[in-house]
Design an enzyme around this catalytic site. Structure first.
Site, PDB file in Angstrom:
ATOM      1  N   CYS A 154     107.217 126.191 100.490  1.00  0.00           N
ATOM      2  CA  CYS A 154     106.269 127.019  99.380  1.00  0.00           C
ATOM      3  C   CYS A 154     104.938 126.337  99.741  1.00  0.00           C
ATOM      4  O   CYS A 154     104.661 125.340  99.208  1.00  0.00           O
ATOM      5  CB  CYS A 154     106.827 126.644  98.075  1.00  0.00           C
ATOM      6  SG  CYS A 154     106.078 127.774  96.832  1.00  0.00           S
ATOM      7  N   CYS A 348     101.962 137.260  98.210  1.00  0.00           N
ATOM      8  CA  CYS A 348     101.469 136.059  97.841  1.00  0.00           C
ATOM      9  C   CYS A 348      99.924 136.343  97.421  1.00  0.00           C
ATOM     10  O   CYS A 348      98.979 136.352  98.403  1.00  0.00           O
ATOM     11  CB  CYS A 348     101.515 134.842  98.615  1.00  0.00           C
ATOM     12  SG  CYS A 348     100.982 133.283  98.196  1.00  0.00           S
TER      13      CYS A 348
END
Length: 425
Positions: A154, A348
């Site tokens: 991540c 994102c």
């Protein structure tokens, strides 16, 4: 199982899709839901905990969803039962595992907020601790190191936090007193665990240069000590090269992830890291009554990198998984083929304090139909809007508000693949 972004969304979507004739139990750890994407703001004091958290039972109960905050201690897959931390046994016809990850700080000596010397923004409580440490740092500024260690998957929040800290320090007129270094296991800046997204490398390098943030990539954090860490660069074959001793007054390093203990302990359910193995319908091949969505799902890396990196699971991708499971359970209950597949699109939105960067990879795993990265003020505003809408969803039990239906629709982003259905569906 799990009352985070995936679990809460799943409970509501199951209720909205299946109606009131089915019993739904949500088992989480503790009584609060925290909106994880807001943690970088929380860690610099731009949000207060009460603004990004809510009591789960108060909201899911209004929709006939039973909540248990004791967490799952054991999964008895052979008997279709979970055992909570208080010893209660809960039987299931279907089990959805949405636990999120176990944070593997122990894999890097001295890292993590619990007994280590670095901060984390992975959970609401960690972000609160980071805010306390940041306030102490502001009294006596010095070097900052932010990044993601080897095996991390991540990377977006690490970039986001680095940019937010930079913006916050500029607002406080302290930026000139703070050398900043970004460290990452990615082979290059902007790789994101996705093999790059459009011109993410060039755009992110440009942002880092403009903000005077140095970077060390293709690296491993060998050890963290009080006020200093050792970071070792590697070559293209993964062999160790130059070693750096980086001093810091404040540091935030994202760890690698593993599966939570209760899930990892079920033989045949998970891979060696404890992530749930699922087919393209989000179902366990060994346990047909078990489905899984979110960070706890096993996804292979997008590509082999010299230093190990994982593939990220973004919020929209998690919701795609959830919708896939709900539709498959609905189809199975109706006696129809349970053959829905998620798009696994990666979206994102990373805030940078006064601007932002958007990464879109459709689908996440190459080859892709769409791939682009854009920087602009609009991303900052979109991230703010997403926070408001998602918290609205969690408070009111809706599974797809206008934000997702129309804004993401305009970008051509869908939750489910367009697969041919039988004539009865």
């Amino acid at each position: 199982m799990g009352a985070g972004l995936g679990g809460m969304s799943a409970a509501y979507e199951l209720r909205n899709t299946l109606g009131k004739g089915h019993e739904i139990t949500l088992v989480g750890k503790g009584d609060l839901f925290g909106f994880t994407p807001s943690n970088p703001w929380l860690a610099v004091g731009w949000r207060k905990p009460e603004e990004v958290t809510l009591k789960v039972a108060d909201h899911v109960g209004k929709h006939g969803i039973t909540f248990n905050g004791d967490g799952v201690e054991t999964i008895d897959a052979a008997n279709d039962t979970v055992v909570t931390g208080s010893g209660e046994r809960i039987g299931y016809d279907y089990l959805m595992i949405c636990t999120g990850p176990k944070l593997a700080f122990d894999e890097v000596v001295g890292s993590g907020p619990e007994g280590g010397f670095t901060q984390s923004i992975c959970t609401t409580s960690h972000a609160q601790e980071a805010w306390k440490a940041y306030q102490e740092f502001l009294k006596e500024p010095g070097p900052i190191v932010i990044g993601a260690v080897q095996g991390a998957s991540c990377f977006g929040p690490a970039y986001e936090f680095a940019m937010i800290v930079d913006a916050d320090l500029r607002k406080r007129k302290l930026r000139d007193k703070v050398p900043m270094t970004f460290v990452s296991s990615e082979p290059y800046v902007g790789h994101m665990g996705l093999g790059g997204v459009g011109d993410s490398k060039g755009l992110m390098e440009s942002e880092m240069r403009q903000r005077h943030i140095k970077w060390i990539v293709n690296s491993k954090v060998a050890e963290v000590r009080d006020g200093e860490m050792t970071v070792v660069e590697h070559d293209t074959r993964g062999q160790p090269g130059e070693s750096h001793a980086l001093p810091f007054k404040f540091s935030m390093l994202l760890p690698s992830f593993k599966g939570v203990d209760a899930v990892a302990a079920v033989e045949g359910l998970c891979n060696p890291r404890g992530f749930v193995i699922v087919d393209k319908h989000q179902r366990s091949p060994k346990f047909p009554k078990i489905f899984s969505a979110g960070v706890c799902v096993a996804i292979p890396p997008v590509e082999v990198t010299p230093v190990p990196t994982g593939a990220p699971k973004t919020g929209f991708m998690i919701e795609s998984m959830v919708t896939t499971i709900v539709r498959n359970i609905q189809a199975e209950l109706k006696g129809e083929p349970a053959d829905f597949e998620g798009t696994w699109n990666a979206v994102c939105l990373a805030d940078m304090g006064d601007t932002g960067v958007a990464f879109v990879a459709l689908p996440q795993i190459p080859p892709r139909n769409v791939t682009w990265t854009k920087v602009g003020k609009w991303v900052h505003l979109a991230k703010l809007a997403f926070e408001k809408y998602f918290l609205y969803k969690m408070r009111h039990g809706t599974s797809e508000p206008i934000y997702e239906k129309y804004v993401l629709g305009l970008l051509g982003i869908e939750r489910l693949k367009d697969v041919k259905r039988s004539s009865s569906s």
